[in-house]
Scaffold this motif. Structure first.
Motif, mmCIF file in Angstrom:
data_model
loop_
_atom_site.group_PDB
_atom_site.id
_atom_site.type_symbol
_atom_site.label_atom_id
_atom_site.label_comp_id
_atom_site.label_asym_id
_atom_site.label_seq_id
_atom_site.Cartn_x
_atom_site.Cartn_y
_atom_site.Cartn_z
ATOM 1 N N GLU A 23 -36.229 26.663 -17.835
ATOM 2 C CA GLU A 23 -37.038 27.423 -16.895
ATOM 3 C C GLU A 23 -38.494 26.973 -17.000
ATOM 4 N N ALA A 24 -39.168 26.904 -15.870
ATOM 5 C CA ALA A 24 -40.593 26.551 -15.830
ATOM 6 C C ALA A 24 -40.874 25.212 -16.498
ATOM 7 N N ALA A 25 -40.046 24.211 -16.198
ATOM 8 C CA ALA A 25 -40.279 22.874 -16.753
ATOM 9 C C ALA A 25 -41.487 22.230 -16.081
ATOM 10 N N THR A 26 -42.245 21.479 -16.871
ATOM 11 C CA THR A 26 -43.363 20.700 -16.337
ATOM 12 C C THR A 26 -42.883 19.278 -16.102
ATOM 13 N N ILE A 27 -43.033 18.801 -14.878
ATOM 14 C CA ILE A 27 -42.511 17.485 -14.507
ATOM 15 C C ILE A 27 -43.673 16.583 -14.100
ATOM 16 N N SER A 28 -43.808 15.453 -14.792
ATOM 17 C CA SER A 28 -44.876 14.499 -14.496
ATOM 18 C C SER A 28 -44.271 13.191 -14.009
#
Length: 337
Positions: A23-28
């Motif tokens: 949940e709420a992953a940060t994707i760069s």
């Protein structure tokens, strides 16, 4: 995962599921490219791109689409081997297996090696190797997804097989227009890295984005030197191997030489085992299944010598890398390539 723990299908499935449930992953989003067009670790660079949420989620879904539960269960699962490639096998590579792949992860995680802040460094994208997607969530160690890209000067019907099209401007990836450089991404990823392990779907993509061809060449040169040093009276004519490492067709020989296990050969050619080893080699060369492909190799069971000539470098190296094999159930013999 502990550095010495052997990856399994279960660890692969767990790693994929962990991202799927996050949940709420940060994707760069980053582009991997080489500076000056030179394909080596020293010239590895990456540039950050801003993207919209739809694009980020689309890239993330490729992980689950590539490593589905059904595929994991039905596919083979083996350690990455420079001489093996299979469409129905997932491979793994521990971080310590190759210095170049370890070097890239070290750079991605380094506080002193930074991503380029905009995409002007990509130019016409001819030096782009692929896309790197970094995924972080909770207190979990980061995931790095590696995806091959192709660039296009203009839209062609043959490119509709790609799962994702976009344009690149100075700092972002945007929807398609006719004004900027265009690239395409397939519907699956090539491989991903997490917790000291690379999980590989495409061996070719792994080799390309980790600069392994360059490393194979270095390992091959090192192994030739070691063969000369360790077995000067057993392996004769090994200078021919070095002569054949340049020019057309050298890539296959380079891979084979990179796979040689010198420590294993020391054991096989030790005083206690050398007679047994040469008897085994002689049986292989006299076997009808192998005779046609390996017959030119000059083996002297009395003097305990194997001679390499300009015409037998491939066969000579095949013997040293244990390529003659036999299937477990049908007992069918083949050269393991």
């Amino acid at each position: 995962m502990n550095n010495d723990t052997k990856p399994t299908k279960e660890s692969l499935e767990k790693a994929v599921k962990q991202v799927d449930n996050a949940e709420a992953a940060t994707i760069s989003f980053y582009f991997e490219f080489v500076q000056g067009g030179k394909n080596n670790l020293e010239n590895f660079r990456y540039a950050v791109a801003s993207t919209d949420e739809e694009t980020r989620q689309s890239l993330l879904k490729r992980l689950n689409r590539t490593f589905t539960k059904k595929r994991i269960e039905s596919f083979g699962f083996e350690e990455f081997d420079v001489l093996k490639s299979s469409k129905d096998t997932f491979f793994y590579s521990k971080l310590k297996q190759f210095s170049n792949s370890k070097g890239i992860i070290n750079k991605l995680e380094s506080d002193s090696f930074h991503a380029e802040p905009d995409l002007t460094v990509l130019g016409d994208m001819k030096n782009v190797k692929g896309v790197i997607v970094k995924v972080t969530f909770d207190k979990c160690s980061p995931y790095y997804l590696f995806i091959k890209v192709d660039t296009f000067n203009k839209f062609k019907k043959s490119n509709i097989l790609y799962g994702f099209f976009a344009n690149v401007n100075d700092n972002s990836v945007q929807k398609i227009t006719d004004k900027t450089s265009m690239f395409g991404i397939g519907s699956q990823i090539g491989f991903f890295y997490h917790d000291d392990t690379f999980y590989i779907h495409s061996s070719r993509d792994f080799e390309t984005m980790m600069f392994l061809q360059n490393e194979y060449s270095n390992i091959a040169q090192k192994n030739i030197k070691l063969l000369n040093q360790e077995f000067p009276k057993i392996l004769l004519g090994t200078q021919e191997l070095k002569n054949m490492l340049v020019g057309k067709g050298s890539g296959v020989l380079c891979r084979m030489l990179a796979r040689i296990d010198v420590e294993s050969l020391k054991e096989k050619f030790s005083p206690e085992k050398i007679n047994e080893s040469f008897n085994t080699l002689n049986e292989i060369l006299e076997d009808n299944e192998f005779k046609q492909s390996l017959e030119p190799v000059k083996l002297n069971t009395t003097e305990h010598t194997i001679t390499c000539t300009a015409d037998t470098t491939t066969q000579f190296t095949a013997l040293l890398t244990d390529q003659p094999s036999e299937t477990m159930f049908l007992k069918k013999k083949f050269l393991n390539k």
